[in-house]
Design an enzyme around this catalytic site. Structure first.
Site, PDB file in Angstrom:
ATOM      1  N   PRO A   1       0.803  -1.202  -0.133  1.00 38.57           N
ATOM      2  CA  PRO A   1       0.227   0.204  -0.029  1.00 38.57           C
ATOM      3  C   PRO A   1       0.898   1.162  -0.071  1.00 38.57           C
ATOM      4  O   PRO A   1       1.257   1.714   1.068  1.00 38.57           O
ATOM      5  CB  PRO A   1      -0.675  -0.146   1.375  1.00 38.57           C
ATOM      6  CG  PRO A   1       0.081  -0.996   2.067  1.00 38.57           C
ATOM      7  CD  PRO A   1       1.006  -1.825   1.196  1.00 38.57           C
TER       8      PRO A   1
ATOM      9  N   CYS B   1       5.219   2.744   8.309  1.00 35.02           N
ATOM     10  CA  CYS B   1       5.131   4.198   8.978  1.00 35.02           C
ATOM     11  C   CYS B   1       3.926   5.203   8.550  1.00 35.02           C
ATOM     12  O   CYS B   1       3.349   4.689   7.612  1.00 35.02           O
ATOM     13  CB  CYS B   1       6.445   4.929   8.791  1.00 35.02           C
ATOM     14  SG  CYS B   1       6.879   5.665   7.129  1.00 35.02           S
TER      15      CYS B   1
ATOM     16  N   ASP C   1       5.938   2.645   1.998  1.00 34.31           N
ATOM     17  CA  ASP C   1       5.116   1.654   2.137  1.00 34.31           C
ATOM     18  C   ASP C   1       4.244   2.104   3.579  1.00 34.31           C
ATOM     19  O   ASP C   1       4.913   2.026   4.545  1.00 34.31           O
ATOM     20  CB  ASP C   1       5.634   0.138   2.473  1.00 34.31           C
ATOM     21  CG  ASP C   1       4.923  -0.948   2.818  1.00 34.31           C
ATOM     22  OD1 ASP C   1       3.822  -0.705   3.504  1.00 34.31           O
ATOM     23  OD2 ASP C   1       5.274  -1.994   2.659  1.00 34.31           O
ATOM     24  N   HIS C   2       2.936   2.321   3.314  1.00 34.19           N
ATOM     25  CA  HIS C   2       2.241   2.872   4.554  1.00 34.19           C
ATOM     26  C   HIS C   2       2.178   1.749   5.550  1.00 34.19           C
ATOM     27  O   HIS C   2       1.578   2.145   6.710  1.00 34.19           O
ATOM     28  CB  HIS C   2       1.016   3.310   4.037  1.00 34.19           C
ATOM     29  CG  HIS C   2       0.433   4.396   4.650  1.00 34.19           C
ATOM     30  ND1 HIS C   2       0.473   4.802   6.060  1.00 34.19           N
ATOM     31  CD2 HIS C   2      -0.147   5.484   4.084  1.00 34.19           C
ATOM     32  CE1 HIS C   2      -0.062   5.857   6.287  1.00 34.19           C
ATOM     33  NE2 HIS C   2      -0.654   6.448   5.077  1.00 34.19           N
ATOM     34  N   ARG C   3       2.497   0.739   5.365  1.00 31.37           N
ATOM     35  CA  ARG C   3       2.490  -0.292   6.530  1.00 31.37           C
ATOM     36  C   ARG C   3       3.586  -0.182   7.533  1.00 31.37           C
ATOM     37  O   ARG C   3       3.681  -0.668   8.779  1.00 31.37           O
ATOM     38  CB  ARG C   3       2.676  -1.848   6.195  1.00 31.37           C
ATOM     39  CG  ARG C   3       1.524  -2.213   5.081  1.00 31.37           C
ATOM     40  CD  ARG C   3       1.795  -3.462   4.610  1.00 31.37           C
ATOM     41  NE  ARG C   3       2.894  -3.689   3.565  1.00 31.37           N
ATOM     42  CZ  ARG C   3       3.398  -4.678   3.034  1.00 31.37           C
ATOM     43  NH1 ARG C   3       2.846  -5.802   3.136  1.00 31.37           N
ATOM     44  NH2 ARG C   3       4.415  -4.658   2.273  1.00 31.37           N
TER      45      ARG C   3
END
Length: 474
Positions: A271, A448, A444-446
């Site tokens: 994501p 941070c 990658d929004h996972r």
């Protein structure tokens, strides 16, 4: 008395399953030494020379230039302890070989099954053969290779498997069916599929997950009430472009295919979010000019951005990480292996500068130059193309300002650098012409949230605008 040994295409590492014969370095009858390069092959990652582990006389070669061979396929046979005059005797004895004993997916210890081969555009095949036409299987590893004056030996490789279709490399009636993983075998079992009725689209008929999924979809359509039979998957193109009424088919193979697979996986799994900022790079350009005027090796602009990047990753280690999806863990890495996008004639590659955090601007400049030159020659090793933890993408060399790049899986972030161009800018309260660059960070929004990503990008921009900020971490 000469002993004929068979040398197979070795495992080239990093999950590579096939390679294309680019150029033979020896001929039948040549004397070879131990570890002498005998063939140049191109994998999805690099061009490599393959050394032979035996010393002796070459009695047979397998695969014309332009042929794609799977790992474990025979490359050549060598008569050990023979003189060039004993070539014919050695070749005869090679037909009595019972195999090397190597056990690979789809192979036993005896003769390898017939395989499909593809030929590059521009290579001449056997008389009467055309690109994309099915042809006779290639000779077994124990026989001398057929000449171009004999029967056609190049066959078309289908894009995906289908039910009850003839295949050049059908699995044997007995023994294990070559399947790429136990997961694929279980998937077929759960849906009641007989793997022996499928045609694998992988190397040497290896059945891939896509083959099983296609068969499942085809079976579901056929079982639907009133449904018409599902159309068969279109025959895949050969290594040559296949003209048709709708355009030209260009196979996704080699570097282009590897890039396509990696980017598709990144887009599916990660994501990603992109943030960007404009920065005044005037002072950075002045600093570089001063460095290069002081004597010694010239410092590249990319090296300065790399030095800024490694300093920023020290402050924001969340972006120098990867996600272990199986364990549901974020793994923060303590070393920065910096990849950088390089455009070559073979396509986009991403060489990796190992331990970039421990290198200064001069060392980074030298390593960027070395890897770029090797990349243009197509001779990057798998080790030089893998293991990156963060990537720099200098798309400014193409004359563009911004981009939203796709993360280089399995990394967590990529910094994009646009062109540096003169623009009107408010400097010290007055309008002035300054050298401005747009910086973009895709993350990658996972790993941070936006605050961390924004902090990283702002720190990079501050170092670009005021290079003295870096002195705090030097």
């Amino acid at each position: 008395m000469a002993q004929v040994l068979e040398f197979k295409l070795p495992d080239l590492g990093e999950g590579l399953t096939e390679a294309e014969v680019v150029r033979w370095l020896v001929s039948v009858g040549d004397v070879v030494a131990v570890d002498q390069p005998v063939v140049e092959v191109e994998t999805a990652k690099a061009m490599v020379e393959v050394p032979c582990p035996y010393a002796g006389v070459v009695t047979a070669r397998f695969g014309e230039e332009g042929t794609e061979l799977p790992v474990g396929a025979p490359l050549l046979t060598v008569a050990v302890g023979a003189s060039p005059d004993a070539v014919h005797e050695g070749a005869a004895k090679s037909t009595e070989s019972e195999g090397s004993g190597n056990v690979l997916v789809g192979y036993g210890t005896g003769a390898a099954p017939a395989r499909r081969r593809r030929v590059r555009a521009g290579l001449t095949g056997a008389p009467g053969s055309t690109a994309g036409a099915a042809a006779a299987p290639s000779p077994s590893p124990q026989a001398a290779p057929a000449s171009r004056d004999g029967a056609p030996e190049f066959a078309q490789a289908p894009v995906s498997g289908h039910v009850a279709a003839p295949a050049p490399a059908a699995p044997p009636a007995e023994g294990p069916v070559p399947v790429i993983s136990p997961l694929v075998r279980r998937l077929a079992r759960e849906h009641g599929l007989n793997l022996r009725e499928l045609t694998g689209s992988g190397p040497d008929g290896l059945i891939l997950r896509a083959d099983v999924e296609y068969a499942i979809r085809a079976g579901a359509v056929e079982q639907a009430p009133g449904a018409t039979p599902a159309p068969k998957a279109p025959a895949g193109p050969t290594a040559a472009s296949v003209p048709s009424g709708e355009g030209t088919r260009i196979p996704l193979r080699g570097v282009r295919g590897a890039v396509a697979d990696k980017l598709s996986r990144s887009r599916r799994e990660i994501p990603e979010v992109t943030v960007w900022v404009d920065a005044d790079a005037t002072e950075l350009m002045h600093a570089r000019t001063a460095m290069n005027a002081s004597g010694g090796p010239k410092i590249s602009l990319l090296a300065l951005f790399a030095r800024i990047c490694t300093a920023a990753l020290t402050r924001y280690p969340e972006l120098n990480s990867t996600v272990d999806t199986a364990a549901r863990e974020i793994v923060q890495l303590d070393r920065v292996h910096l990849g950088f996008a390089a455009q070559t004639e073979r396509g986009l590659v991403v060489p990796v500068v190992k331990d970039a955090h421990a290198k200064g601007a001069e060392a980074l400049t030298a390593e960027f130059a070395r890897l770029t030159e090797v990349a243009r020659e197509g001779r990057l090793t798998p080790a030089e193309l893998t293991g990156g933890t963060f990537t720099l993408n200098n798309y400014g060399v193409f004359g563009v300002d911004g981009s939203t790049p796709i993360i280089n899986h399995p990394e967590a972030a990529m910094l994009g650098i646009g062109r540096i161009v003169a623009k009107p800018w408010v400097h010290q309260g007055e309008l002035a012409v300054r050298q401005v660059v747009q910086l973009s960070l895709t993350f990658d929004h996972r790993v941070c949230d936006g605050g961390t990503a924004g902090g990283f990008l702002r720190y990079v921009a501050d170092c670009v605008e005021q290079p003295a900020v870096l002195l705090r971490t030097v």
